[in-house]
Design an enzyme around this catalytic site. Structure first.
Site: not given
Lengths: 406, 144
Positions: A121, A198, A201, A224, A361
């Protein structure tokens, strides 16, 4: 599967969009919020709000307890060793920028290398690009398999003695790929590099254990994972955080201030300048409670079952192209023939179905897929099989509409 | 299922411009403007040939959705032969139209571009429709 009665906890889902009951398939962009989270924030503002860490008065203590309680809640959620390893930020982006600016500036020099993948991302790409430019360092990209996976061999191929940082998404927001972070962290450590994850997600969907992953830094966002916007988390190993300089300066983060010199508080406070995101942290803690009550393994199984069912049905529609590997989380990125993803998303929206369309993104990944734009349906704990059926019917209607029009 | 609103958006004339774009290509010695729509990945290259304050030629290339490419096709069609001032006036009229505001239908024969008036019902798509016109404004500005 999680019972559909869970939807009663999400008021926003009970509405019509363009004359049809809403089917919300964009949780990978931002999830909806259960009453428990909305009410926790309301309660906090109604009964406990004040500034933290300074007032001698009772509300000051209540607010501090709520904020520090949330920090402890996050610690337990990701199995960090101590609560000082949890820094509250505005979101994943701010958290990753903090690592790049503070740890990166101090530890990356000319000729050093930062290892990334093309599936990142922009939030886990541009901070490193900028760091590399500032320091004269080089970005090295792990080559993906044709179906969009990261193999250990491919990681080893780009690691070198100059590698200082390996930064990678735990789960790809486009392909749904799950990356083997634990094994990659081991390879990174063998080269003396730190592993930055990261987890934007993955945190909403699967049990995280930073000690098992043995990553050095890990970032995720509240919004999220059922929490409010404007709150995120940076986890960092205590020994690393302790040697890092703050990137923002002001109130709340200082130890002693003189006219020409100042010193900083200990971690985590030195990274939380200004009045912190107290209500956001309270909301995030409530979101974690909600997820853990359901059981993250149940959440993940529910979403995967929906995604598998969706993919199976989508494959029966001629012209559908699906991107990403077989083994994936609960999201599907796709295109429908030569219908542009925006046109597709508009026609689905007219049927009350919300999907994401665009580059997600992740422009470099789009170029790798040779697509200027794709559509993405992402599933969460409140989605149902009936909604997948509506989505599939929506795709068929879209196809028919454009065939007729063209 | 009824798609009445959609038909406003994807009228035959728009699909015709999307499928059979007018003025797609390059101008050898024109002014070049590259514009992206960063939220969605649409990209457009507009080239203009302006002589004595008149838009002699306009061509475009790019990738995007039906609305953005059809709009580029229509825009190049209508501004050719117009003065720079007229082209800018048209950009203004177009902007008013797609935002659902009252717009001037007297000064020019708007022709195909009025087919895009339905975009005003789809706020998320207004930027797709105005991309080519933004490129035009930038292009004549550079020329001047």
């Amino acid at each position: 599967m999680i019972d559909a009665s869970i939807r009663n906890q999400f008021p926003i889902l009970h509405q019509e969009v363009n004359g049809h009951p809403l089917v919300y398939l964009d949780s990978a962009a931002s999830s909806q919020k259960p009453l428990a989270v909305i009410e926790a924030i309301e309660e906090y503002y109604k009964h406990n709000h004040s500034n933290v860490h300074r007032g001698v008065h009772t509300l000051g203590t209540q607010a501090t307890d709520a904020y520090e309680g949330a920090r402890e809640r996050v610690r337990a959620f990701i199995n960090a060793t101590v609560a000082e390893e949890i820094i509250f930020t505005r979101g994943t982006t701010t958290a990753l920028n903090l690592v790049a600016s503070s740890y990166g500036d101090a530890n990356v020099g000319e000729g050093d290398e930062i290892v990334l993948t093309p599936m990142e991302h922009h939030a886990n790409l541009i901070p490193w690009q900028q760091l590399a430019k500032r320091k004269g360092a080089t970005l090295r990209y792990v080559e993906l398999t044709p179906d969009g996976r990261v193999t250990l061999e491919a990681v080893e191929a780009v690691l070198s003695d100059r590698t200082k940082i390996v930064a990678m998404s735990h789960v790809s927001n486009v392909l749904g790929t799950i990356n083997p972070i634990q094994e990659i962290a081991k390879l990174a450590h063998e080269k003396g590099a730190v592993m930055v994850v990261d987890a934007a997600q993955s945190a909403p969907h699967r049990k995280l254990d930073v000690q098992a992953l043995d990553c050095d830094f890990l970032a995720f966002s509240g919004h999220k994972m059922l929490g409010p916007t404007g709150i995120g988390v940076l986890y960092g190993k205590k020994a690393l955080l302790k040697q890092m300089e703050p990137v923002e300066f002001g109130g709340e983060m200082i130890d002693y201030v003189d006219l020409h010199e100042s010193t900083w508080k200990d971690i985590p406070y030195r990274f939380e300048a200004g009045t912190p995101i107290i209500a956001g942290a309270v909301g995030l803690a409530a979101a974690i409670d909600f997820l853990e009550d359901l059981g993250l393994e149940n959440v993940e199984a529910h979403e995967r079952a929906l995604a598998s069912y969706a993919i199976e049905q989508m494959k029966t529609i001629e012209g559908i192209e699906i991107y990403g590997p077989e083994e994936r989380v609960g999201l599907v990125t796709f295109n429908l023939g030569d219908v542009h993803a925006h046109d597709l998303a508009t026609v689905l929206d007219m049927q009350g179905i919300a999907v994401r369309a665009g580059h997600h993104c992740a422009q470099p990944l789009m170029r790798l897929l040779k697509q200027s734009s794709t559509a993405r349906a992402s599933f969460y704990l409140y989605n149902t099989k009936e909604e997948v059926d509506r989505f599939i019917e929506g795709l068929r209607q879209t196809k028919e509409y454009f065939n007729y029009e063209f | 299922m009824s798609f009445n609103n959609l038909d406003m958006l994807y009228r035959q004339v728009i699909m015709d411009h999307y499928k059979n774009p007018r003025n797609r290509g390059v101008i050898e010695d024109g002014v070049t403007v590259d514009l992206n729509n960063p939220t969605c990945g649409d990209s457009l290259r507009l080239q203009l040939q302006v002589e004595d304050g008149i838009v002699k030629d306009a061509k475009f290339e790019g990738e995007g959705c039906s609305i953005s490419l059809a709009s580029a096709s229509m825009m190049t069609q209508i501004v050719k032969g117009k003065s720079v001032d007229e082209a800018l006036q048209l950009a203004d009229i177009f902007s008013q139209m797609v935002q659902g505001k009252d717009y001037d239908t007297e000064t020019f024969d708007l022709g195909d571009i009025e087919a895009l008036s339905g975009v005003s019902k789809f706020p998320a798509r207004i930027k797709c429709a105005t991309l080519a016109w933004k490129a035009l404004e930038k292009g004549v500005d550079e020329e001047a």
